[in-house]
Write a protein that holds these residues in place. Structure first.
Motif, PDB file in Angstrom:
ATOM      1  N   HIS A  10       0.932  -1.007  -0.136  1.00 45.81           N
ATOM      2  CA  HIS A  10       0.100   0.091  -0.009  1.00 45.81           C
ATOM      3  C   HIS A  10       0.825   1.261  -0.094  1.00 45.81           C
ATOM      4  O   HIS A  10       1.839   1.467   0.919  1.00 45.81           O
ATOM      5  N   ARG A  11       0.928   1.887  -1.257  1.00 48.50           N
ATOM      6  CA  ARG A  11       1.948   3.147  -1.240  1.00 48.50           C
ATOM      7  C   ARG A  11       1.254   4.062  -1.808  1.00 48.50           C
ATOM      8  O   ARG A  11       0.497   4.015  -2.886  1.00 48.50           O
ATOM      9  N   VAL A  12       1.679   5.556  -1.683  1.00 51.32           N
ATOM     10  CA  VAL A  12       1.466   6.545  -2.425  1.00 51.32           C
ATOM     11  C   VAL A  12       2.505   7.282  -2.636  1.00 51.32           C
ATOM     12  O   VAL A  12       3.378   7.499  -1.802  1.00 51.32           O
ATOM     13  N   THR A  13       2.986   7.551  -3.967  1.00 50.19           N
ATOM     14  CA  THR A  13       4.052   8.203  -4.487  1.00 50.19           C
ATOM     15  C   THR A  13       3.548   9.707  -5.218  1.00 50.19           C
ATOM     16  O   THR A  13       2.455   9.379  -5.756  1.00 50.19           O
ATOM     17  N   VAL A  14       4.495  10.504  -4.956  1.00 46.50           N
ATOM     18  CA  VAL A  14       4.391  11.620  -5.814  1.00 46.50           C
ATOM     19  C   VAL A  14       5.521  12.029  -6.714  1.00 46.50           C
ATOM     20  O   VAL A  14       6.706  11.792  -6.366  1.00 46.50           O
ATOM     21  N   VAL A  15       5.240  12.157  -7.947  1.00 46.44           N
ATOM     22  CA  VAL A  15       6.425  12.708  -8.819  1.00 46.44           C
ATOM     23  C   VAL A  15       6.104  13.957  -9.669  1.00 46.44           C
ATOM     24  O   VAL A  15       4.764  13.984 -10.123  1.00 46.44           O
ATOM     25  N   THR A  16       6.721  15.018  -9.370  1.00 49.25           N
ATOM     26  CA  THR A  16       6.531  16.361  -9.507  1.00 49.25           C
ATOM     27  C   THR A  16       7.157  16.594 -11.047  1.00 49.25           C
ATOM     28  O   THR A  16       8.436  16.601 -11.041  1.00 49.25           O
ATOM     29  N   GLY A  17       6.597  16.844 -12.103  1.00 42.98           N
ATOM     30  CA  GLY A  17       7.055  17.371 -13.366  1.00 42.98           C
ATOM     31  C   GLY A  17       7.005  18.785 -13.556  1.00 42.98           C
ATOM     32  O   GLY A  17       6.468  19.644 -12.831  1.00 42.98           O
ATOM     33  N   VAL A  18       7.162  19.019 -14.648  1.00 40.31           N
ATOM     34  CA  VAL A  18       7.030  20.830 -15.020  1.00 40.31           C
ATOM     35  C   VAL A  18       5.726  21.206 -15.156  1.00 40.31           C
ATOM     36  O   VAL A  18       5.607  22.231 -14.617  1.00 40.31           O
ATOM     37  N   SER A  21       1.675  17.554 -11.149  1.00 36.77           N
ATOM     38  CA  SER A  21       2.234  16.581 -10.183  1.00 36.77           C
ATOM     39  C   SER A  21       1.279  15.265 -10.457  1.00 36.77           C
ATOM     40  O   SER A  21       0.328  15.077 -10.492  1.00 36.77           O
ATOM     41  N   VAL A  22       1.924  13.978 -10.433  1.00 31.43           N
ATOM     42  CA  VAL A  22       1.341  12.650 -10.473  1.00 31.43           C
ATOM     43  C   VAL A  22       1.455  11.987  -9.232  1.00 31.43           C
ATOM     44  O   VAL A  22       2.424  11.568  -8.489  1.00 31.43           O
ATOM     45  N   VAL A  23       0.100  11.611  -8.394  1.00 32.94           N
ATOM     46  CA  VAL A  23       0.181  11.156  -7.430  1.00 32.94           C
ATOM     47  C   VAL A  23      -0.298   9.799  -7.639  1.00 32.94           C
ATOM     48  O   VAL A  23      -1.393   9.399  -8.159  1.00 32.94           O
ATOM     49  N   THR A  24       0.342   8.684  -7.487  1.00 36.01           N
ATOM     50  CA  THR A  24       0.292   7.255  -7.880  1.00 36.01           C
ATOM     51  C   THR A  24      -0.235   6.471  -6.450  1.00 36.01           C
ATOM     52  O   THR A  24       0.358   6.589  -5.438  1.00 36.01           O
ATOM     53  N   VAL A  25      -1.398   5.799  -6.615  1.00 36.98           N
ATOM     54  CA  VAL A  25      -1.754   4.831  -5.315  1.00 36.98           C
ATOM     55  C   VAL A  25      -1.707   3.637  -5.732  1.00 36.98           C
ATOM     56  O   VAL A  25      -2.251   3.139  -6.812  1.00 36.98           O
ATOM     57  N   ALA A  40      -0.121  13.485   0.526  1.00 35.19           N
ATOM     58  CA  ALA A  40       0.220  13.599  -0.715  1.00 35.19           C
ATOM     59  C   ALA A  40      -0.576  14.709  -1.566  1.00 35.19           C
ATOM     60  O   ALA A  40      -0.085  15.498  -2.249  1.00 35.19           O
ATOM     61  N   LEU A  41      -1.920  14.497  -1.360  1.00 31.94           N
ATOM     62  CA  LEU A  41      -2.749  15.290  -2.239  1.00 31.94           C
ATOM     63  C   LEU A  41      -2.999  16.718  -1.623  1.00 31.94           C
ATOM     64  O   LEU A  41      -2.934  17.703  -2.374  1.00 31.94           O
ATOM     65  N   LEU A  42      -2.666  16.955  -0.143  1.00 38.94           N
ATOM     66  CA  LEU A  42      -2.508  18.112   0.185  1.00 38.94           C
ATOM     67  C   LEU A  42      -1.295  18.988  -0.336  1.00 38.94           C
ATOM     68  O   LEU A  42      -1.609  20.218  -0.703  1.00 38.94           O
ATOM     69  N   GLY A  43      -0.185  18.374  -0.547  1.00 44.12           N
ATOM     70  CA  GLY A  43       1.015  18.984  -1.091  1.00 44.12           C
ATOM     71  C   GLY A  43       0.767  19.223  -2.586  1.00 44.12           C
ATOM     72  O   GLY A  43       0.884  20.089  -3.052  1.00 44.12           O
ATOM     73  N   ALA A  44       0.391  18.387  -3.217  1.00 40.20           N
ATOM     74  CA  ALA A  44      -0.154  18.522  -4.788  1.00 40.20           C
ATOM     75  C   ALA A  44      -1.055  19.564  -5.203  1.00 40.20           C
ATOM     76  O   ALA A  44      -0.909  20.150  -5.856  1.00 40.20           O
ATOM     77  N   CYS A  45      -2.141  19.531  -4.110  1.00 38.34           N
ATOM     78  CA  CYS A  45      -3.029  20.684  -4.606  1.00 38.34           C
ATOM     79  C   CYS A  45      -2.970  22.155  -3.846  1.00 38.34           C
ATOM     80  O   CYS A  45      -3.355  22.945  -4.213  1.00 38.34           O
ATOM     81  N   ALA A  75      -9.461  16.639  -2.098  1.00 36.05           N
ATOM     82  CA  ALA A  75      -8.384  17.060  -2.939  1.00 36.05           C
ATOM     83  C   ALA A  75      -8.999  17.938  -3.975  1.00 36.05           C
ATOM     84  O   ALA A  75      -8.430  18.815  -4.395  1.00 36.05           O
ATOM     85  N   ARG A  76     -10.417  17.669  -4.749  1.00 35.25           N
ATOM     86  CA  ARG A  76     -10.814  18.283  -5.705  1.00 35.25           C
ATOM     87  C   ARG A  76     -11.019  19.534  -5.471  1.00 35.25           C
ATOM     88  O   ARG A  76     -10.822  20.632  -6.111  1.00 35.25           O
TER      89      ARG A  76
END
Length: 127
Positions: A10-18, A21-25, A40-45, A75-76
């Motif tokens: 059970h993992r959540v990862t975040v990859v931030t591009g230009v 931000s991609v949050v993978t569950v 993860a969503l708080l940071g990305a949003c 998050a939405r």
């Protein structure tokens, strides 16, 4: 912790591009595992300087309950209040049924993973 809590990674990862931000569950997103998704969503949003587009990659999501759905709904709203867009990509049948039953399918932008939408480090700007 429920007896099902140890069914797999059970993992959540975040990859931030230009431009995104991609949050993978990965695995189950339920009450036992939702804290990582919320963080993860708080940071990305909401983080200043984060990209305007937030992609949630659900291709590896095995199961989602109301706790996971509530995290995505929050998050939405957070993305909306910060002038960002949120898109869910690669939702499976169980998640789509959850969205349909709750009426949340009308609230989310849904898509299929495109170039840079995989949370595997390939996030990049699309020409």
């Amino acid at each position: 912790m429920s007896p099902l809590a140890d069914r797999g990674p059970h993992r959540v990862t975040v990859v931030t591009g230009v431009d995104r931000s991609v949050v993978t569950v990965t695995g189950d997103m339920d009450l036992d595992h939702v804290d990582a998704l919320n963080s993860a969503l708080l940071g990305a949003c909401a983080d200043p300087g984060a990209p305007q587009r937030v992609v949630v990659d659900l291709t590896r999501l095995a199961f989602c309950d109301s706790a996971g759905l509530n995290a995505l709904l929050r998050a939405r709203a957070l993305c909306e209040s910060n002038g960002r867009s949120l898109i869910l990509v690669g939702p499976g049948p169980q998640f789509m049924r959850l969205l349909s039953i709750t009426g949340a399918d009308l609230l989310f932008n849904l898509g299929v993973p495109g170039p840079g939408d995989a949370g595997d480090g390939t996030a990049r700007a699309t020409p």
